[in-house]
Structure formats: C-alpha cells, structure tokens
Motif scaffolding. Sequence first.
Motif, PDB file in Angstrom:
ATOM      1  N   THR A   1       9.783  35.488 -20.898  1.00  0.00           N
ATOM      2  CA  THR A   1      10.772  35.339 -19.831  1.00  0.00           C
ATOM      3  C   THR A   1      10.100  35.291 -18.469  1.00  0.00           C
ATOM      4  O   THR A   1      10.387  34.418 -17.647  1.00  0.00           O
ATOM      5  N   VAL A   2       9.189  36.220 -18.232  1.00  0.00           N
ATOM      6  CA  VAL A   2       8.493  36.267 -16.938  1.00  0.00           C
ATOM      7  C   VAL A   2       7.647  35.014 -16.744  1.00  0.00           C
ATOM      8  O   VAL A   2       7.653  34.412 -15.663  1.00  0.00           O
ATOM      9  N   ALA A   6      10.887  36.240  -7.585  1.00  0.00           N
ATOM     10  CA  ALA A   6      11.969  37.224  -7.705  1.00  0.00           C
ATOM     11  C   ALA A   6      13.247  36.732  -7.025  1.00  0.00           C
ATOM     12  O   ALA A   6      14.345  36.952  -7.535  1.00  0.00           O
ATOM     13  N   GLN A   7      13.104  36.060  -5.888  1.00  0.00           N
ATOM     14  CA  GLN A   7      14.284  35.534  -5.198  1.00  0.00           C
ATOM     15  C   GLN A   7      14.969  34.464  -6.037  1.00  0.00           C
ATOM     16  O   GLN A   7      16.193  34.427  -6.124  1.00  0.00           O
ATOM     17  N   PHE A   8      14.183  33.580  -6.651  1.00  0.00           N
ATOM     18  CA  PHE A   8      14.763  32.557  -7.509  1.00  0.00           C
ATOM     19  C   PHE A   8      15.478  33.195  -8.694  1.00  0.00           C
ATOM     20  O   PHE A   8      16.597  32.820  -9.030  1.00  0.00           O
ATOM     21  N   ALA A   9      14.834  34.161  -9.334  1.00  0.00           N
ATOM     22  CA  ALA A   9      15.429  34.830 -10.494  1.00  0.00           C
ATOM     23  C   ALA A   9      16.745  35.499 -10.122  1.00  0.00           C
ATOM     24  O   ALA A   9      17.710  35.479 -10.895  1.00  0.00           O
ATOM     25  N   ALA A  10      16.808  36.072  -8.932  1.00  0.00           N
ATOM     26  CA  ALA A  10      18.025  36.751  -8.486  1.00  0.00           C
ATOM     27  C   ALA A  10      19.179  35.765  -8.276  1.00  0.00           C
ATOM     28  O   ALA A  10      20.351  36.155  -8.351  1.00  0.00           O
ATOM     29  N   TYR A  30      23.132  40.996 -17.243  1.00  0.00           N
ATOM     30  CA  TYR A  30      21.717  40.675 -17.393  1.00  0.00           C
ATOM     31  C   TYR A  30      21.037  40.891 -16.051  1.00  0.00           C
ATOM     32  O   TYR A  30      21.534  40.466 -15.017  1.00  0.00           O
ATOM     33  N   THR A  31      19.890  41.562 -16.093  1.00  0.00           N
ATOM     34  CA  THR A  31      19.160  41.831 -14.861  1.00  0.00           C
ATOM     35  C   THR A  31      17.894  40.995 -14.828  1.00  0.00           C
ATOM     36  O   THR A  31      17.369  40.594 -15.865  1.00  0.00           O
ATOM     37  N   THR A  32      17.413  40.738 -13.626  1.00  0.00           N
ATOM     38  CA  THR A  32      16.201  39.931 -13.470  1.00  0.00           C
ATOM     39  C   THR A  32      15.025  40.804 -13.073  1.00  0.00           C
ATOM     40  O   THR A  32      15.191  41.941 -12.651  1.00  0.00           O
ATOM     41  N   THR A  33      13.862  40.228 -13.224  1.00  0.00           N
ATOM     42  CA  THR A  33      12.643  40.945 -12.884  1.00  0.00           C
ATOM     43  C   THR A  33      12.510  41.106 -11.376  1.00  0.00           C
ATOM     44  O   THR A  33      12.931  40.252 -10.611  1.00  0.00           O
ATOM     45  N   PHE A  66       7.017  41.101 -11.460  1.00  0.00           N
ATOM     46  CA  PHE A  66       6.276  39.837 -11.436  1.00  0.00           C
ATOM     47  C   PHE A  66       4.824  40.084 -11.054  1.00  0.00           C
ATOM     48  O   PHE A  66       3.902  39.589 -11.687  1.00  0.00           O
ATOM     49  N   HIS A  67       4.614  40.836  -9.998  1.00  0.00           N
ATOM     50  CA  HIS A  67       3.255  41.099  -9.526  1.00  0.00           C
ATOM     51  C   HIS A  67       2.416  41.797 -10.596  1.00  0.00           C
ATOM     52  O   HIS A  67       1.297  41.384 -10.898  1.00  0.00           O
TER      53      HIS A  67
END
Length: 86
Positions: free
Chosen positions: A23-24, A41-45, A66-69, A74-75
């Motif tokens: 997924t990441v 992270a902004q895109f995933a949100a 569902y939650t995003t990273t 990511f880092h």
Amino acid sequence: MFDCLDEVEDYRSAWGQRYRLGTVLALAARLAGFRGVTAFAQFAALLDQAQRQAVGCFYSPSRRCYTTTSITTFHNILATLPLSLI
C-alpha cells in the motif's frame, strides 16, 4: 501495479504494522514525480473511502473508516527500504 507491489516481501517486523508495504509503495509510486513525503501523505489524505479501500489502507474499527499513512509512516518506511527493493 498494485498487485505487483503487494507481492514485495515485507522486510519489517510484524509488530506494530498497520499499513501493508504494498500500500505504501503503491501510493509512493503514484507520486514519484512529487518531492517529499509530505506530498505523499497529502495525496493519500485526499483519497475517498472507496479509493482507500482499493489500495489496501488500514480499516480502523474505532473510527469506522479507512485511514491513510502519515508523513512519519511514509518517511520511516521509505528511509529504511533495503537497497535490494530500490
């Protein structure tokens, strides 16, 4: 693409894993032209619930969604990728 990335062997310990490596990597690959984990992270949100489900994001029973990273996730994952995966 997601199916291929989901087959990458996860090098991380199973303890504390919330997000699958595939997924990441899929989210990072989609944003390869962007600079920095903040953009990832902004895109995933911005993904809606159906899109988050499709890429395999974590389903939080307490939040019932569902939650995003996060930027930190990511880092941490991208900074510790073994050279054999790059």
